[in-house]
Motif scaffolding. Structure first.
Motif, mmCIF file in Angstrom:
data_model
loop_
_atom_site.group_PDB
_atom_site.id
_atom_site.type_symbol
_atom_site.label_atom_id
_atom_site.label_comp_id
_atom_site.label_asym_id
_atom_site.label_seq_id
_atom_site.Cartn_x
_atom_site.Cartn_y
_atom_site.Cartn_z
ATOM 1 N N ALA A 20 0.831 -1.198 0.000
ATOM 2 C CA ALA A 20 0.000 0.000 0.000
ATOM 3 C C ALA A 20 0.868 1.251 0.000
ATOM 4 O O ALA A 20 0.593 2.214 -0.724
ATOM 5 C CB ALA A 20 -0.934 -0.003 1.214
ATOM 6 N N ILE A 21 1.929 1.233 0.788
ATOM 7 C CA ILE A 21 2.832 2.383 0.839
ATOM 8 C C ILE A 21 3.515 2.594 -0.506
ATOM 9 O O ILE A 21 3.593 3.716 -1.015
ATOM 10 C CB ILE A 21 3.871 2.192 1.967
ATOM 11 C CG1 ILE A 21 3.167 2.228 3.320
ATOM 12 C CG2 ILE A 21 4.964 3.252 1.888
ATOM 13 C CD1 ILE A 21 4.021 1.767 4.482
ATOM 14 N N VAL A 22 3.987 1.507 -1.106
ATOM 15 C CA VAL A 22 4.722 1.615 -2.376
ATOM 16 C C VAL A 22 3.812 2.116 -3.498
ATOM 17 O O VAL A 22 4.200 3.013 -4.253
ATOM 18 C CB VAL A 22 5.383 0.273 -2.741
ATOM 19 C CG1 VAL A 22 5.921 0.282 -4.152
ATOM 20 C CG2 VAL A 22 6.500 -0.035 -1.750
ATOM 21 N N VAL A 23 2.601 1.568 -3.620
ATOM 22 C CA VAL A 23 1.731 2.022 -4.715
ATOM 23 C C VAL A 23 1.251 3.447 -4.486
ATOM 24 O O VAL A 23 1.054 4.195 -5.439
ATOM 25 C CB VAL A 23 0.551 1.062 -4.985
ATOM 26 C CG1 VAL A 23 1.029 -0.271 -5.487
ATOM 27 C CG2 VAL A 23 -0.345 0.890 -3.796
ATOM 28 N N ALA A 49 -3.847 1.507 -3.046
ATOM 29 C CA ALA A 49 -3.373 1.540 -1.660
ATOM 30 C C ALA A 49 -4.526 1.274 -0.693
ATOM 31 O O ALA A 49 -4.383 0.496 0.258
ATOM 32 C CB ALA A 49 -2.717 2.881 -1.359
ATOM 33 N N VAL A 50 -5.664 1.882 -0.949
ATOM 34 C CA VAL A 50 -6.837 1.673 -0.092
ATOM 35 C C VAL A 50 -7.303 0.224 -0.179
ATOM 36 O O VAL A 50 -7.630 -0.398 0.843
ATOM 37 C CB VAL A 50 -7.963 2.664 -0.469
ATOM 38 C CG1 VAL A 50 -9.272 2.299 0.201
ATOM 39 C CG2 VAL A 50 -7.562 4.082 -0.116
ATOM 40 N N MET A 85 7.271 -0.166 -11.523
ATOM 41 C CA MET A 85 6.275 -0.985 -10.840
ATOM 42 C C MET A 85 6.167 -2.386 -11.433
ATOM 43 O O MET A 85 5.665 -3.290 -10.763
ATOM 44 C CB MET A 85 4.913 -0.287 -10.843
ATOM 45 C CG MET A 85 4.819 0.858 -9.862
ATOM 46 S SD MET A 85 5.197 0.408 -8.150
ATOM 47 C CE MET A 85 3.831 -0.686 -7.789
ATOM 48 N N PHE A 86 6.626 -2.600 -12.658
ATOM 49 C CA PHE A 86 6.687 -3.970 -13.172
ATOM 50 C C PHE A 86 7.572 -4.796 -12.245
ATOM 51 O O PHE A 86 7.211 -5.893 -11.813
ATOM 52 C CB PHE A 86 7.250 -4.021 -14.598
ATOM 53 C CG PHE A 86 6.281 -3.604 -15.660
ATOM 54 C CD1 PHE A 86 5.060 -4.233 -15.818
ATOM 55 C CD2 PHE A 86 6.603 -2.574 -16.526
ATOM 56 C CE1 PHE A 86 4.177 -3.850 -16.813
ATOM 57 C CE2 PHE A 86 5.732 -2.185 -17.531
ATOM 58 C CZ PHE A 86 4.515 -2.819 -17.668
#
Length: 112
Positions: A20-23, A49-50, A85-86
């Motif tokens: 969640a933090i990373v996205v 994240a949510v 993000m891949f």
């Protein structure tokens, strides 16, 4: 389906919490570096994240592990917005799979 063990919940929630933090942090990167439309980037990044936080809270149910697995696919797909993000999505997918199998194996061994 399968039994959800406390270790699976803990490890799964940890993976989803970090994810969640990373996205969420990928959202400003998408806007400033990749020139993604701010509305699109915020909807996808913050929405993911949510969803990660919601699914982490529901991990006492087996269906939440299916939802978590779908989130891993979506995390990899966010690479179309932010190329890194891949790679990060693949790492989180590997951590997700490892969390499930390691927790089941460790708790299965301790029950004997």
């Amino acid at each position: 389906m399968f039994d959800v063990t406390p270790g699976m919940r803990r490890l799964g929630a940890t993976v989803l919490g970090m994810e969640a933090i990373v996205v969420a942090l990928a959202t400003p990167v998408a806007i400033t570096i990749q020139n993604v439309e701010p509305g699109v980037a915020a909807t996808i990044g913050i929405g993911m994240a949510v969803l990660c936080v919601i699914v982490a809270g529901l991990l006492r149910y087996p269906a939440a592990f299916i939802a978590g697995s779908l989130l891993q696919i979506l995390a990899i797909a966010t690479g179309f917005l932010v190329n890194t993000m891949f790679f990060l999505g693949a790492i989180f997918a590997a951590l997700w799979i490892t969390a499930i199998f390691v927790a089941r194996r460790v708790e299965g061994a301790t029950k004997r």
